[in-house]
Design an enzyme around this catalytic site. Structure first.
Site, short mmCIF file in Angstrom:
data_model
loop_
_atom_site.label_atom_id
_atom_site.label_comp_id
_atom_site.label_asym_id
_atom_site.label_seq_id
_atom_site.Cartn_x
_atom_site.Cartn_y
_atom_site.Cartn_z
N GLN A 1 0.82 -1.20 0.00
CA GLN A 1 0.00 0.00 0.00
C GLN A 1 0.86 1.26 0.00
O GLN A 1 2.06 1.21 0.22
CB GLN A 1 -0.90 0.00 1.25
CG GLN A 1 -0.13 -0.14 2.55
CD GLN A 1 -0.93 -0.78 3.66
OE1 GLN A 1 -2.15 -0.78 3.65
NE2 GLN A 1 -0.24 -1.33 4.65
N HIS B 1 -8.91 2.50 20.05
CA HIS B 1 -8.08 1.46 20.65
C HIS B 1 -8.62 1.00 22.00
O HIS B 1 -8.53 -0.19 22.33
CB HIS B 1 -6.64 1.97 20.78
CG HIS B 1 -5.95 2.12 19.47
ND1 HIS B 1 -5.31 3.28 19.09
CD2 HIS B 1 -5.82 1.26 18.42
CE1 HIS B 1 -4.81 3.12 17.87
NE2 HIS B 1 -5.11 1.91 17.45
N ASP C 1 0.08 -0.19 13.96
CA ASP C 1 0.43 1.05 14.67
C ASP C 1 0.73 0.81 16.14
O ASP C 1 1.42 1.60 16.78
CB ASP C 1 -0.67 2.10 14.53
CG ASP C 1 -2.02 1.59 15.01
OD1 ASP C 1 -2.23 1.49 16.23
OD2 ASP C 1 -2.88 1.29 14.16
N GLU D 1 0.80 -8.54 11.67
CA GLU D 1 0.66 -7.42 10.73
C GLU D 1 1.31 -7.80 9.40
O GLU D 1 2.46 -8.23 9.38
CB GLU D 1 1.32 -6.18 11.32
CG GLU D 1 1.55 -5.04 10.34
CD GLU D 1 0.27 -4.48 9.75
OE1 GLU D 1 0.21 -4.40 8.50
OE2 GLU D 1 -0.65 -4.14 10.52
N GLY E 1 -2.53 -12.48 8.20
CA GLY E 1 -3.36 -12.83 9.35
C GLY E 1 -4.28 -14.00 9.08
O GLY E 1 -4.55 -14.81 9.97
N ASP F 1 -8.09 -5.88 14.02
CA ASP F 1 -7.86 -4.43 13.96
C ASP F 1 -7.42 -4.09 12.54
O ASP F 1 -6.26 -3.76 12.28
CB ASP F 1 -6.79 -4.07 15.00
CG ASP F 1 -6.50 -2.59 15.06
OD1 ASP F 1 -7.14 -1.82 14.32
OD2 ASP F 1 -5.61 -2.19 15.84
N SER F 2 -8.36 -4.20 11.62
CA SER F 2 -8.01 -4.14 10.20
C SER F 2 -8.32 -2.78 9.58
O SER F 2 -9.00 -1.94 10.17
CB SER F 2 -8.81 -5.20 9.43
OG SER F 2 -10.18 -4.88 9.44
N THR F 3 -7.82 -2.60 8.38
CA THR F 3 -8.23 -1.46 7.57
C THR F 3 -9.61 -1.76 6.97
O THR F 3 -10.22 -2.77 7.30
CB THR F 3 -7.21 -1.19 6.45
OG1 THR F 3 -7.04 -2.40 5.68
CG2 THR F 3 -5.86 -0.79 7.02
N ASP F 4 -10.10 -0.88 6.12
CA ASP F 4 -11.42 -1.07 5.51
C ASP F 4 -11.45 -2.32 4.64
O ASP F 4 -10.39 -2.80 4.20
CB ASP F 4 -11.79 0.16 4.68
CG ASP F 4 -11.92 1.41 5.54
OD1 ASP F 4 -12.26 1.27 6.73
OD2 ASP F 4 -11.69 2.52 5.03
#
Length: 275
Positions: free
Chosen positions: A31, A62, A86, A106, A138, A155-158
């Site tokens: 990305q 969080h 992060d 990650e 993952g 805890d993912s992105t979109d």
């Protein structure tokens, strides 16, 4: 000349942020990554043009994705975080004294590297001896582990691109098998304002697998609409019925015992998505 970051949140709406300084921009294997310092929200992690977290409001996300499941489980000892490079969720997990080990899985090592460098307030526990950082997929990691984790946090992105496979029934079945017999799973599940179909489908998929499935909300200013959903699936413990009478033994800025109960009270249009 002013420099602004424009984030296209949906097809017909966007947010803009005035930039004080660009700290890093790079194209990773997966990305486009940037960390910028903004006037309104402080330092900000941006992936593929989408804001992931900011120093100003990161604690809301969080704390809620962490403390709801970890205070629901009576003795969480081993926790898996899928995504979350992060480090903010790791920081919150390690506030719980019962936790003996947390694995952060990650896929993009550059996220971990740059956040440790530029977002120390968020990534501060990634070098904790209790934390294992595993760089990899993952989905594959979950498939390779069985009956191992008390809590799994997605805890993912979109749900697009590299994170698309982290949403859906097939992955949730793998998570179920990866959890211990009384384990709990939680995921961020987008905004019901702009993506009601995602919220509804994720809840339906989770409910078909977990005997107890709940949806709750939190107010996160940075995220589209500021109104964000989380879906929790549990094999045994109901987060709405958990006993929180003991004194809260961690420092928080958003989460409280009272909010733990209140966040499950949903507006009707959101409640309708769970039916």
């Amino acid at each position: 000349m002013d420099l602004w970051l424009r984030e296209g949140q949906i097809e017909d709406a966007a947010m803009t942020y005035k930039i004080k300084e660009t700290l890093v921009t790079k194209k990773t294997k997966y990305q486009e990554l940037a960390i910028v310092d903004t006037y309104a929200l402080g330092r900000m992690l941006v992936l593929d043009g989408i804001v992931q977290t900011t120093v100003k409001d990161e604690y809301v996300y969080h704390e809620m994705i962490t403390h709801i499941p970890l205070f629901t489980h009576p003795n969480p000892q081993k926790v898996l975080i899928v995504g979350g490079g992060d480090g903010g969720t790791v920081r919150e997990v390690l506030k719980h004294e019962t936790v003996e080990k947390v694995v952060l899985c990650e896929i993009d090592e550059q996220v971990v590297y740059e956040c440790k460098k530029y977002l120390p307030e968020i990534s501060c526990e990634l070098d904790n001896p209790k934390c294992e950082v595993f760089i990899g997929d993952g989905i594959k990691y979950v498939h390779q582990h069985r009956n191992e984790f008390d809590v799994i946090i997605v805890d993912s992105t979109d749900p697009f691109g590299a994170a698309e496979g982290l949403f859906g029934g097939s992955f949730y079945k793998e998570i179920y098998n990866c959890l211990t017999e009384d384990g709990i799973f939680i995921a961020q599940t987008e905004t019901p304002f702009y993506l009601p179909e995602v919220v509804k489908q994720v809840y339906k998929d989770a409910k078909e697998i977990f005997p107890i499935t709940r949806l709750f909300m939190a107010g996160i200013p940075t995220y589209p609409s500021g109104f964000w959903s989380f879906t929790i699936g549990s094999k045994k413990y109901d987060p709405k019925e958990v006993d929180l009478s003991s004194t809260l033994n961690i420092n928080t800025k958003y989460y409280t015992k009272e909010l733990h109960k209140a966040c499950f009270v949903l507006p009707k249009f959101v409640e309708d998505l769970t039916r």
